[in-house]
Design a protein around this motif. Structure first.
Motif, PDB file in Angstrom:
ATOM      1  N   THR A   1       0.858  -1.186   0.000  1.00 52.31           N
ATOM      2  CA  THR A   1       0.000   0.000   0.000  1.00 52.31           C
ATOM      3  C   THR A   1       0.896   1.238   0.000  1.00 52.31           C
ATOM      4  O   THR A   1       2.127   1.136   0.192  1.00 52.31           O
ATOM      5  CB  THR A   1      -0.880   0.028   1.264  1.00 52.31           C
ATOM      6  OG1 THR A   1      -0.013   0.145   2.407  1.00 52.31           O
ATOM      7  CG2 THR A   1      -1.760  -1.207   1.363  1.00 52.31           C
ATOM      8  N   PRO A   2       0.310   2.415  -0.174  1.00 50.91           N
ATOM      9  CA  PRO A   2       1.125   3.632  -0.031  1.00 50.91           C
ATOM     10  C   PRO A   2       1.839   3.696   1.328  1.00 50.91           C
ATOM     11  O   PRO A   2       2.980   4.162   1.406  1.00 50.91           O
ATOM     12  CB  PRO A   2       0.104   4.764  -0.204  1.00 50.91           C
ATOM     13  CG  PRO A   2      -0.915   4.168  -1.128  1.00 50.91           C
ATOM     14  CD  PRO A   2      -1.026   2.725  -0.678  1.00 50.91           C
ATOM     15  N   HIS A   3       1.191   3.214   2.379  1.00 46.40           N
ATOM     16  CA  HIS A   3       1.817   3.182   3.714  1.00 46.40           C
ATOM     17  C   HIS A   3       3.046   2.260   3.709  1.00 46.40           C
ATOM     18  O   HIS A   3       4.088   2.600   4.286  1.00 46.40           O
ATOM     19  CB  HIS A   3       0.772   2.713   4.736  1.00 46.40           C
ATOM     20  CG  HIS A   3       1.186   2.805   6.166  1.00 46.40           C
ATOM     21  ND1 HIS A   3       1.649   3.966   6.760  1.00 46.40           N
ATOM     22  CD2 HIS A   3       1.190   1.866   7.146  1.00 46.40           C
ATOM     23  CE1 HIS A   3       1.917   3.744   8.034  1.00 46.40           C
ATOM     24  NE2 HIS A   3       1.660   2.476   8.299  1.00 46.40           N
ATOM     25  N   GLY A   4       2.932   1.107   3.053  1.00 42.89           N
ATOM     26  CA  GLY A   4       4.064   0.185   2.935  1.00 42.89           C
ATOM     27  C   GLY A   4       5.194   0.776   2.104  1.00 42.89           C
ATOM     28  O   GLY A   4       6.373   0.663   2.461  1.00 42.89           O
ATOM     29  N   LEU A   5       4.830   1.418   1.001  1.00 43.89           N
ATOM     30  CA  LEU A   5       5.855   2.061   0.163  1.00 43.89           C
ATOM     31  C   LEU A   5       6.546   3.187   0.920  1.00 43.89           C
ATOM     32  O   LEU A   5       7.760   3.379   0.794  1.00 43.89           O
ATOM     33  CB  LEU A   5       5.226   2.581  -1.130  1.00 43.89           C
ATOM     34  CG  LEU A   5       4.771   1.503  -2.102  1.00 43.89           C
ATOM     35  CD1 LEU A   5       3.925   2.106  -3.227  1.00 43.89           C
ATOM     36  CD2 LEU A   5       5.974   0.747  -2.673  1.00 43.89           C
ATOM     37  N   ASP A   6       5.777   3.931   1.728  1.00 43.80           N
ATOM     38  CA  ASP A   6       6.362   4.992   2.549  1.00 43.80           C
ATOM     39  C   ASP A   6       7.385   4.418   3.524  1.00 43.80           C
ATOM     40  O   ASP A   6       8.480   4.971   3.684  1.00 43.80           O
ATOM     41  CB  ASP A   6       5.264   5.733   3.321  1.00 43.80           C
ATOM     42  CG  ASP A   6       5.842   6.752   4.287  1.00 43.80           C
ATOM     43  OD1 ASP A   6       6.427   7.754   3.821  1.00 43.80           O
ATOM     44  OD2 ASP A   6       5.718   6.540   5.519  1.00 43.80           O
ATOM     45  N   MET A   7       7.030   3.294   4.161  1.00 46.63           N
ATOM     46  CA  MET A   7       7.967   2.681   5.109  1.00 46.63           C
ATOM     47  C   MET A   7       9.245   2.253   4.394  1.00 46.63           C
ATOM     48  O   MET A   7      10.342   2.484   4.894  1.00 46.63           O
ATOM     49  CB  MET A   7       7.311   1.491   5.814  1.00 46.63           C
ATOM     50  CG  MET A   7       8.055   1.038   7.074  1.00 46.63           C
ATOM     51  SD  MET A   7       9.512  -0.011   6.827  1.00 46.63           S
ATOM     52  CE  MET A   7       8.782  -1.474   6.149  1.00 46.63           C
ATOM     53  N   LEU A   8       9.121   1.651   3.216  1.00 45.55           N
ATOM     54  CA  LEU A   8      10.321   1.228   2.492  1.00 45.55           C
ATOM     55  C   LEU A   8      11.151   2.427   2.022  1.00 45.55           C
ATOM     56  O   LEU A   8      12.377   2.384   2.068  1.00 45.55           O
ATOM     57  CB  LEU A   8       9.942   0.341   1.301  1.00 45.55           C
ATOM     58  CG  LEU A   8       9.467  -1.065   1.654  1.00 45.55           C
ATOM     59  CD1 LEU A   8       9.111  -1.833   0.389  1.00 45.55           C
ATOM     60  CD2 LEU A   8      10.506  -1.828   2.470  1.00 45.55           C
ATOM     61  N   THR A   9      10.478   3.489   1.598  1.00 49.09           N
ATOM     62  CA  THR A   9      11.192   4.704   1.182  1.00 49.09           C
ATOM     63  C   THR A   9      11.949   5.308   2.361  1.00 49.09           C
ATOM     64  O   THR A   9      13.124   5.688   2.234  1.00 49.09           O
ATOM     65  CB  THR A   9      10.208   5.730   0.588  1.00 49.09           C
ATOM     66  OG1 THR A   9       9.563   5.139  -0.551  1.00 49.09           O
ATOM     67  CG2 THR A   9      10.906   7.011   0.175  1.00 49.09           C
ATOM     68  N   GLN A  10      11.279   5.387   3.508  1.00 50.32           N
ATOM     69  CA  GLN A  10      11.949   5.914   4.696  1.00 50.32           C
ATOM     70  C   GLN A  10      13.099   5.002   5.126  1.00 50.32           C
ATOM     71  O   GLN A  10      14.155   5.487   5.544  1.00 50.32           O
ATOM     72  CB  GLN A  10      10.946   6.098   5.830  1.00 50.32           C
ATOM     73  CG  GLN A  10      10.004   7.264   5.592  1.00 50.32           C
ATOM     74  CD  GLN A  10       9.238   7.637   6.832  1.00 50.32           C
ATOM     75  OE1 GLN A  10       9.808   7.769   7.916  1.00 50.32           O
ATOM     76  NE2 GLN A  10       7.935   7.830   6.682  1.00 50.32           N
ATOM     77  N   SER A  11      12.905   3.690   5.014  1.00 47.94           N
ATOM     78  CA  SER A  11      13.975   2.747   5.359  1.00 47.94           C
ATOM     79  C   SER A  11      15.210   3.006   4.507  1.00 47.94           C
ATOM     80  O   SER A  11      16.337   3.015   5.020  1.00 47.94           O
ATOM     81  CB  SER A  11      13.510   1.301   5.160  1.00 47.94           C
ATOM     82  OG  SER A  11      12.509   0.968   6.074  1.00 47.94           O
ATOM     83  N   ALA A  12      15.010   3.194   3.213  1.00 48.21           N
ATOM     84  CA  ALA A  12      16.145   3.449   2.309  1.00 48.21           C
ATOM     85  C   ALA A  12      16.882   4.720   2.718  1.00 48.21           C
ATOM     86  O   ALA A  12      18.120   4.749   2.758  1.00 48.21           O
ATOM     87  CB  ALA A  12      15.656   3.535   0.862  1.00 48.21           C
ATOM     88  N   GLU A  13      16.131   5.751   3.051  1.00 51.70           N
ATOM     89  CA  GLU A  13      16.735   7.018   3.484  1.00 51.70           C
ATOM     90  C   GLU A  13      17.535   6.818   4.780  1.00 51.70           C
ATOM     91  O   GLU A  13      18.657   7.314   4.922  1.00 51.70           O
ATOM     92  CB  GLU A  13      15.635   8.051   3.684  1.00 51.70           C
ATOM     93  CG  GLU A  13      16.114   9.368   4.271  1.00 51.70           C
ATOM     94  CD  GLU A  13      14.936  10.201   4.761  1.00 51.70           C
ATOM     95  OE1 GLU A  13      15.073  10.797   5.859  1.00 51.70           O
ATOM     96  OE2 GLU A  13      13.902  10.260   4.069  1.00 51.70           O
ATOM     97  N   ILE A  14      16.968   6.099   5.714  1.00 50.46           N
ATOM     98  CA  ILE A  14      17.636   5.858   7.002  1.00 50.46           C
ATOM     99  C   ILE A  14      18.896   5.024   6.787  1.00 50.46           C
ATOM    100  O   ILE A  14      19.951   5.314   7.359  1.00 50.46           O
ATOM    101  CB  ILE A  14      16.678   5.188   8.001  1.00 50.46           C
ATOM    102  CG1 ILE A  14      15.533   6.149   8.351  1.00 50.46           C
ATOM    103  CG2 ILE A  14      17.418   4.741   9.264  1.00 50.46           C
ATOM    104  CD1 ILE A  14      14.346   5.487   9.035  1.00 50.46           C
ATOM    105  N   PHE A  15      18.800   3.968   5.963  1.00 50.13           N
ATOM    106  CA  PHE A  15      19.983   3.149   5.688  1.00 50.13           C
ATOM    107  C   PHE A  15      21.096   3.987   5.059  1.00 50.13           C
ATOM    108  O   PHE A  15      22.278   3.800   5.376  1.00 50.13           O
ATOM    109  CB  PHE A  15      19.650   1.965   4.778  1.00 50.13           C
ATOM    110  CG  PHE A  15      19.122   0.760   5.503  1.00 50.13           C
ATOM    111  CD1 PHE A  15      19.766   0.250   6.626  1.00 50.13           C
ATOM    112  CD2 PHE A  15      17.982   0.116   5.047  1.00 50.13           C
ATOM    113  CE1 PHE A  15      19.287  -0.873   7.283  1.00 50.13           C
ATOM    114  CE2 PHE A  15      17.488  -1.014   5.701  1.00 50.13           C
ATOM    115  CZ  PHE A  15      18.146  -1.503   6.819  1.00 50.13           C
TER     116      PHE A  15
END
Length: 155
Positions: free
Chosen positions: A100-114
């Motif tokens: 979902t958009p919420h899931g994509l947001d989490m993955l996008t934020q994860s990439a930024e944090i990594f």
């Protein structure tokens, strides 16, 4: 006199501790950003789902767990709003699990944090040290890619 080589068991422990420290810091930051209930297994599952979706059978195979175990993880992700079930346009008998958009947001934020965590390692170890570490690991890791079956492997 040179120090003796460290015992062989230290290498996997150090690699795992490095992995664990990155994952723990990632999840602390995700929680601070509102993703309070996401767990490492959820991230692995969402990577297994991928950008185009996957069936529960595909997710289980990619994670190295049973279809039923994958289904439980998918149920939890759906309850948290990270994934949804949809009809598979290529096979009416199958359900497709999609982010979902919420899931994509989490993955996008994860990439930024990594990226930020890696930058901190560069500050600590130097750009050359991190590049050498990554290059060395690419040399010894199988060329087939990065498996996401960590939950199944530890199970």
């Amino acid at each position: 006199m040179a120090d003796a080589d460290p015992p062989g068991f230290e290498l996997p422990l150090l690699l795992f501790a490095g992995f664990r420290s990155l994952i723990d810091e990632l999840h602390a930051e995700l929680a601070a950003r509102g993703h309070t209930e996401v767990r490492p297994v959820h991230g692995f599952a969402m990577q297994a789902i991928g950008p185009y979706g996957a069936s529960a059978t595909d997710i289980g195979r990619r994670l190295g767990v049973s279809k039923q175990a994958a289904g439980k993880t998918v149920d939890r992700l759906a309850a948290l709003g990270y994934v949804e079930r949809a009809d598979d346009p290529s096979d009416a008998r199958r359900k497709l699990i999609r982010l979902t958009p919420h899931g994509l947001d989490m993955l996008t934020q994860s990439a930024e944090i990594f990226d930020r965590l890696r930058a901190r390692w560069v500050t600590t170890l130097g750009a050359e040290g991190v590049a050498q570490l990554e290059s060395s690991l690419r040399t010894v890791v199988p060329a087939a890619g990065f498996p996401v079956d960590v939950p199944g492997w530890f199970g």
